[in-house]
Design a protein around this motif. Structure first.
Motif, PDB file in Angstrom:
ATOM      1  N   SER A   1     -68.403 -12.267  58.555  1.00  0.00           N
ATOM      2  CA  SER A   1     -69.220 -12.495  57.377  1.00  0.00           C
ATOM      3  C   SER A   1     -68.709 -13.661  56.553  1.00  0.00           C
ATOM      4  N   GLU A   2     -69.607 -14.178  55.710  1.00  0.00           N
ATOM      5  CA  GLU A   2     -69.165 -15.024  54.612  1.00  0.00           C
ATOM      6  C   GLU A   2     -69.117 -14.152  53.362  1.00  0.00           C
ATOM      7  N   LEU A   3     -68.238 -14.516  52.435  1.00  0.00           N
ATOM      8  CA  LEU A   3     -68.026 -13.718  51.232  1.00  0.00           C
ATOM      9  C   LEU A   3     -68.462 -14.513  50.003  1.00  0.00           C
ATOM     10  N   LEU A   4     -69.363 -13.922  49.226  1.00  0.00           N
ATOM     11  CA  LEU A   4     -69.749 -14.460  47.925  1.00  0.00           C
ATOM     12  C   LEU A   4     -68.964 -13.698  46.871  1.00  0.00           C
ATOM     13  N   ILE A   5     -68.112 -14.408  46.124  1.00  0.00           N
ATOM     14  CA  ILE A   5     -67.180 -13.795  45.179  1.00  0.00           C
ATOM     15  C   ILE A   5     -67.662 -14.058  43.765  1.00  0.00           C
ATOM     16  N   VAL A   6     -67.770 -12.987  42.958  1.00  0.00           N
ATOM     17  CA  VAL A   6     -68.276 -13.071  41.585  1.00  0.00           C
ATOM     18  C   VAL A   6     -67.231 -12.459  40.657  1.00  0.00           C
TER      19      VAL A   6
END
Length: 444
Positions: free
Chosen positions: A158-163
């Motif tokens: 996966s790619e990770l979107l970090i918030v």
């Protein structure tokens, strides 16, 4: 962490753009010119390609980066040992004792004194789709109280979107360094090795793990070339490398399982690179929302920052949607999100401030989930306030919330259902809505 080797080069800045080709070198002449794979690279480096798409993907979608590194990455993975990270789950993860059908809301996950790194502090809240077929997603909350020291990670899934929501992190990646604070986001591509350090903590935030096609900017359609998110505001790090001989661990996430290998050096040894497959950061304050200027308002999709497409045109595997400060100007219009149910499942998080559809209970650091085809909308306080408001121009201020929206149903993990601070009375926020119909024509 301080760099204890003079050849370990810290980041000097960022390059603007998202999905564009870049070139950057930490040592002069390290980047070959006019060719990708010379017979011999300068400085005795190895040339290696990292591909984020199939080799034969259409040229406008093809993503790859050429890396010129001290050691080829095959030296970074010896024999693997399977390990367990019990709070990090992957789809499918359907617990027969958990009911995911419902409207749910959580208080912020409380901080702890325990030493939690990026890996041990990841807590999965929901999963959707199937990691093995590379469809769907997972949503997580991270708690970080300790830096990774001589530890590295990459996800093959996966790619990770970090918030981020609290605290500051440093993402030391193969392609450079990203410092990340609340009101910013970062995307770490599939297959990229990195280490997460705590700059200011404790740190808490949200992660969308995207199993499917990569995040990209949505099509603007009749909006045209401007507003929403612009490519120039996505920043890519400059080249930085570490040449450190020290015992290290690399953890790999593959098909929902975690594996560990031991190596004798830092794997962050890319001295130069060029390409369009790279990590990025983005300041959410540069997002320019658009909306109606007369009456009604568009669907919430108008607030999409990033979208990861599915195989169905116009139906996203994931949308990342942002609700930030904005002017509300529409006349004769109910301005908060209306009551609705739709095919998308909506997981929301509050970064700071008050969300207009839920004045009470949805607090910074908290989350809510409204699964597909389940009705939801404003509570009584929000409904009555909006129904009776003076509809002059009004600034919706001090607010920033987001949504991870997917076409797939999101299944609660056992942690989300049994251990996380679930608000058991959330559904009661609608019980006080009253019948106002009396059969008489006209607006009441």
């Amino acid at each position: 962490m301080t760099y204890d080797n003079p050849t370990a080069t810290p980041a000097a800045g960022y390059m603007p753009g998202f999905g564009n080709d870049f070139e950057t070198e930490a040592l002069p002449g390290a980047l070959p010119q006019g060719m990708n794979s010379p017979q011999k690279c300068n400085y005795g480096l190895y040339g290696e390609q990292l591909s984020g798409t199939a080799f034969t993907a259409p040229s406008h979608q093809n993503e790859r980066t050429w890396c010129y590194r001290i050691r080829p990455s095959v030296k970074h993975t010896h024999r693997f040992t399977k390990i367990d990270l019990p709070q990090w789950k992957s789809a499918p993860n359907i617990d027969p004792d958990v009911i995911s059908l419902g409207q749910y809301r959580w208080n912020p996950l409380p901080h702890t004194e325990a030493p939690l790194t990026w890996l041990t502090g990841m807590h999965t809240m929901t999963t959707a789709g199937d990691v093995n077929t590379q469809t769907g997603m997972a949503s997580h909350i991270y708690l970080v109280t300790a830096s990774m020291v001589d530890e590295y990670f990459y996800s093959a899934d996966s790619e990770l979107l970090i918030v981020p929501q609290e605290g500051k992190l440093r993402l030391a990646t193969e392609l450079g360094i990203i410092d990340l604070a609340p009101q910013e986001i970062a995307i770490i591509p599939r297959g990229l090795v990195y280490r997460v350090e705590l700059v200011e903590g404790p740190a808490r935030g949200f992660v969308c793990e995207n199993y499917g096609q990569k995040f990209d900017l949505p099509g603007r359609g009749p909006i045209g070339a401007n507003c929403m998110a612009n490519r120039r505001d996505f920043k890519t790090p400059v080249a930085a490398f570490e040449d450190r001989e020290t015992p290290s661990k690399v953890t790999v996430k593959w098909c929902g399982q975690f594996h560990e290998t031991e190596i004798g050096h830092s794997p962050l040894d890319v001295v130069a690179w060029h390409g369009n497959y790279a990590p990025v950061k983005y300041d959410l304050n540069t997002y320019c929302p658009v909306g109606a200027v007369l009456f009604d308002h568009p669907d919430p999709s108008i607030f999409t920052v990033l979208t990861a497409p599915s195989g169905v045109e116009g139906t996203a595997n994931i949308d990342f949607v942002l609700f930030r400060e904005r002017w509300m100007v529409a006349e004769n219009t109910f301005r908060p999100p209306w009551y609705h149910k739709n095919i998308m499942s909506e997981l929301m998080g509050n970064i700071y401030g008050q969300y207009d559809a839920k004045p009470q209970g949805f607090v910074p650091g908290g989350m809510s989930l409204h699964n597909m085809m389940l009705p939801h909308g404003p509570d009584k306080q929000a409904f009555e306030g909006a129904s009776n408001a003076n509809l002059g121009p009004d600034k919706l201020d001090h607010t920033m919330s987001f949504m991870f929206e997917t076409r797939f149903p999101q299944h609660l993990t056992r942690f989300a259902a049994k251990e996380a601070p679930l608000q058991d009375d959330y559904i009661d926020c609608w019980t006080s809505l009253e019948k106002t119909f009396d059969g008489t024509p006209g607006v009441k």
